[in-house]
Design a protein around this motif. Sequence first.
Motif, PDB file in Angstrom:
ATOM      1  N   ILE A   1      22.926  17.659  62.192  1.00  0.00           N
ATOM      2  CA  ILE A   1      23.573  18.292  63.340  1.00  0.00           C
ATOM      3  C   ILE A   1      24.137  19.643  62.922  1.00  0.00           C
ATOM      4  O   ILE A   1      24.790  19.762  61.876  1.00  0.00           O
ATOM      5  CB  ILE A   1      24.695  17.394  63.892  1.00  0.00           C
ATOM      6  CG1 ILE A   1      24.110  16.059  64.371  1.00  0.00           C
ATOM      7  CG2 ILE A   1      25.438  18.087  65.032  1.00  0.00           C
ATOM      8  CD1 ILE A   1      25.163  15.050  64.794  1.00  0.00           C
ATOM      9  N   VAL A   2      23.889  20.662  63.753  1.00  0.00           N
ATOM     10  CA  VAL A   2      24.449  21.994  63.537  1.00  0.00           C
ATOM     11  C   VAL A   2      25.148  22.412  64.827  1.00  0.00           C
ATOM     12  O   VAL A   2      24.629  22.190  65.931  1.00  0.00           O
ATOM     13  CB  VAL A   2      23.369  23.022  63.165  1.00  0.00           C
ATOM     14  CG1 VAL A   2      23.975  24.433  63.069  1.00  0.00           C
ATOM     15  CG2 VAL A   2      22.699  22.650  61.852  1.00  0.00           C
ATOM     16  N   ILE A   3      26.322  23.003  64.680  1.00  0.00           N
ATOM     17  CA  ILE A   3      27.085  23.487  65.831  1.00  0.00           C
ATOM     18  C   ILE A   3      26.991  25.008  65.893  1.00  0.00           C
ATOM     19  O   ILE A   3      27.217  25.698  64.887  1.00  0.00           O
ATOM     20  CB  ILE A   3      28.557  23.055  65.732  1.00  0.00           C
ATOM     21  CG1 ILE A   3      28.677  21.529  65.841  1.00  0.00           C
ATOM     22  CG2 ILE A   3      29.396  23.726  66.827  1.00  0.00           C
ATOM     23  CD1 ILE A   3      30.077  21.002  65.598  1.00  0.00           C
ATOM     24  N   VAL A   4      26.619  25.504  67.061  1.00  0.00           N
ATOM     25  CA  VAL A   4      26.680  26.939  67.304  1.00  0.00           C
ATOM     26  C   VAL A   4      27.980  27.183  68.053  1.00  0.00           C
ATOM     27  O   VAL A   4      28.124  26.826  69.228  1.00  0.00           O
ATOM     28  CB  VAL A   4      25.471  27.428  68.118  1.00  0.00           C
ATOM     29  CG1 VAL A   4      25.642  28.917  68.459  1.00  0.00           C
ATOM     30  CG2 VAL A   4      24.180  27.191  67.343  1.00  0.00           C
TER      31      VAL A   4
ATOM     32  N   ARG B   1      16.636  19.544  63.952  1.00  0.00           N
ATOM     33  CA  ARG B   1      18.053  19.209  64.000  1.00  0.00           C
ATOM     34  C   ARG B   1      18.512  19.084  65.457  1.00  0.00           C
ATOM     35  O   ARG B   1      17.818  19.485  66.395  1.00  0.00           O
ATOM     36  CB  ARG B   1      18.888  20.279  63.293  1.00  0.00           C
ATOM     37  CG  ARG B   1      18.805  20.260  61.776  1.00  0.00           C
ATOM     38  CD  ARG B   1      19.749  21.297  61.194  1.00  0.00           C
ATOM     39  NE  ARG B   1      20.019  21.061  59.787  1.00  0.00           N
ATOM     40  CZ  ARG B   1      19.316  21.574  58.786  1.00  0.00           C
ATOM     41  NH1 ARG B   1      18.281  22.350  59.050  1.00  0.00           N
ATOM     42  NH2 ARG B   1      19.634  21.316  57.538  1.00  0.00           N
ATOM     43  N   ILE B   2      19.697  18.525  65.595  1.00  0.00           N
ATOM     44  CA  ILE B   2      20.386  18.563  66.881  1.00  0.00           C
ATOM     45  C   ILE B   2      21.318  19.766  66.841  1.00  0.00           C
ATOM     46  O   ILE B   2      22.110  19.923  65.900  1.00  0.00           O
ATOM     47  CB  ILE B   2      21.188  17.277  67.126  1.00  0.00           C
ATOM     48  CG1 ILE B   2      20.241  16.086  67.301  1.00  0.00           C
ATOM     49  CG2 ILE B   2      22.080  17.418  68.356  1.00  0.00           C
ATOM     50  CD1 ILE B   2      20.962  14.752  67.394  1.00  0.00           C
ATOM     51  N   VAL B   3      21.243  20.613  67.845  1.00  0.00           N
ATOM     52  CA  VAL B   3      22.095  21.794  67.908  1.00  0.00           C
ATOM     53  C   VAL B   3      23.028  21.644  69.102  1.00  0.00           C
ATOM     54  O   VAL B   3      22.581  21.439  70.238  1.00  0.00           O
ATOM     55  CB  VAL B   3      21.269  23.088  68.041  1.00  0.00           C
ATOM     56  CG1 VAL B   3      22.199  24.297  68.134  1.00  0.00           C
ATOM     57  CG2 VAL B   3      20.319  23.237  66.858  1.00  0.00           C
ATOM     58  N   LEU B   4      24.301  21.734  68.836  1.00  0.00           N
ATOM     59  CA  LEU B   4      25.319  21.660  69.889  1.00  0.00           C
ATOM     60  C   LEU B   4      25.949  23.032  70.062  1.00  0.00           C
ATOM     61  O   LEU B   4      26.392  23.647  69.082  1.00  0.00           O
ATOM     62  CB  LEU B   4      26.401  20.634  69.525  1.00  0.00           C
ATOM     63  CG  LEU B   4      26.151  19.195  69.976  1.00  0.00           C
ATOM     64  CD1 LEU B   4      27.017  18.235  69.175  1.00  0.00           C
ATOM     65  CD2 LEU B   4      26.439  19.046  71.458  1.00  0.00           C
ATOM     66  N   ILE B   5      25.950  23.521  71.297  1.00  0.00           N
ATOM     67  CA  ILE B   5      26.563  24.810  71.604  1.00  0.00           C
ATOM     68  C   ILE B   5      27.900  24.543  72.290  1.00  0.00           C
ATOM     69  O   ILE B   5      27.963  23.814  73.288  1.00  0.00           O
ATOM     70  CB  ILE B   5      25.665  25.641  72.538  1.00  0.00           C
ATOM     71  CG1 ILE B   5      24.270  25.801  71.927  1.00  0.00           C
ATOM     72  CG2 ILE B   5      26.294  26.996  72.822  1.00  0.00           C
ATOM     73  CD1 ILE B   5      23.259  26.400  72.889  1.00  0.00           C
ATOM     74  N   GLY B   6      28.970  25.110  71.767  1.00  0.00           N
ATOM     75  CA  GLY B   6      30.279  24.878  72.361  1.00  0.00           C
ATOM     76  C   GLY B   6      31.313  25.866  71.883  1.00  0.00           C
ATOM     77  O   GLY B   6      31.092  26.628  70.931  1.00  0.00           O
TER      78      GLY B   6
END
Length: 656
Positions: free
Chosen positions: A59-62, A274-279
């Motif tokens: 998991i990667v967070i933008v 990957r799963i990318v979460l934008i927040g």
Amino acid sequence: MWKRLRTFVGERRGVLITAPSVAGLLIALRFAGWLQLLELGALDWFFRLRPPEPIDRRIVIVGISESDIQKVGQWPIPDGTLAQLIAKIKQQKPRAIGLDIYRDLPVQPGHDNLVKVFNTTPNLIGIQKVSVDRGFAVNPPPILGKLNQVGANNLVFDPDGKVRRGLLFVETKDGKVIPSLGLILAFIYLKNEGIEPENAAVNPEYLQLNRAVFNRLRSHDGGYAGTYAQGYQILKNYRNPQGSFRIVSMTDVLSNRIPPDLVRDGASAPLRDRIVLIGSTAVSLQDFYYTPYDSDLITAPKRTSGVEIHANLTSQIISAALDDRPLIKVWSDPLEWLWIFGWSLIGVTLGWLGRYLPSRIRFLSAYWTAISIIFAGSIAIGGAYLAFLYGWWIPVVPSVLALVAAEVVISAYIANIDREERRILMNLFASNVSPKIAEALWRDRHKLLEEGQLHGQEMTATVLFTDLKGFSSIAENMDAKILMSWLNEYMKEMAQVVLEQDGVIDKFIGDAVMAVFGVPIPSTNAEAIANDAQKAVSCALAMGAALNSLNQQWKTQGRPTVAMRVGIATGTLVAGSLGSAQRQDYTIIGDTVNIASRLESYDKSIDGGICRILISEETYRYCQNKFTAEFIGSVLLKGREQPVKVYQVLLRESAE
């Protein structure tokens, strides 16, 4: 048998009552919610104590930071910028993209571009806020809503404002069930691994992914007491404090400056698979919440961004399905009750065992309650923490409180028992025993006392009787007050001698003294019985020496001088307390007592000087190598049918 059972129950009725009573009280307090915040605090403490886990690189967070907003120049971020960001991420072929930003209304410029991106990105999941219990709602992005690419981003807050639970499914007011953002992202990722959701074999109402079964949280599970449990909730198993995932800024992604160390397994792009979460990660946007890691007793509380909290839920689901990472489970209510009762019973038992400490560690008795509570409490807390490491949340606060309360209550109960037993013993013996015997009595009181009495015990002991020669003539010719003073002086000296020899003064009868050696603590072997007999004879000799000193003193004072007769017998007798609750006396009965009395009064013509000492055959057998004695003969004592061999002890000890 019934008498023994009744005695056992009577002695331990405090244990039998205290353990279930304390456990019942703590269980009631737990269900009433009085312990909820303490129990939740203990859970947080376990999270903070747990060793850190590796970052979940799936998991990667933008993150949209303060500097990103400053660079764009407005909030909300324009649709055009958001469309460009999603397109950049999409180019790197992630498995799923989660957009943790509300987009129910257009934000110009660039809305048409964003709609186009929404329509062409099937692995993009938007969010909506579902109204629950009259709460506010936020609609999903219209296009993503039509495409059924929306998840709920609702969070569940505990009474202290922390997020310890995650929602897998949220139910709307009209009964529609919506999966959460974190769950949908996990489903997409796991589908590529060949894992599909199914109904659990153990309970069809539970979700199962591979071997992981997601038990639905109930309102009284774990440390909760009647908490909000609508929807499909699970306990969140956070990986680490905030910063558990790689966070890349929006500006870096737009500028193609994604750190190269994100590349793994030969992937051509850092975000591939990957799963990318934008927040939002900007503090000014207030999308931050408290988690178990975000406060302690030392540092000021911090908060974790909402996007990280959603990432934790996704990571928890994927890790449970692929890595067998434990989910947090709870015991059933009956098992929790048994656990609490068990610690209450341990507390009561430890408190009761404080009465039976070995003599070599008797000095610990004053600190026993504190020491045992610290020791057992550490085991209770350590056991709960060890269980937590394996994914179990078991009651900590009620179990420790049950331990402490039960031991404190039983210690107070025992103190009351001890006061009563001391009163009984002191009433029975008063000043008739030496400090050494008094200590032995107090140490072994639980063996001696039965239903408030020293129960009758058959034992082998030595009885000593003394009497003054010619006392009747002296009493006849002496003023009563002077006689009482004279006799008290004599009794005081004789009593002191008995106590110095570890004897027990049974009674004073006129000018006679009756003492016993070997009671109330029974002598259990031949050596101890012999020692009692030898002490009795030594006592008689010391009495003679003390009387000789008194005679010299009385002679100078012009008062009468006397001689004494002593009878000593060793054998079986019964010792115990006689009387009622209002008055009890410790005494001994048996043929041995009669023999000693008869020996004292036998043939008053036998000369023994200032102290004539006659002993029975049994006493002689135990003392023949210690004292010099002469055989008087086999005589028929008054009141007996069989003759008794009688010996006279000379007023000197033999050389060993």
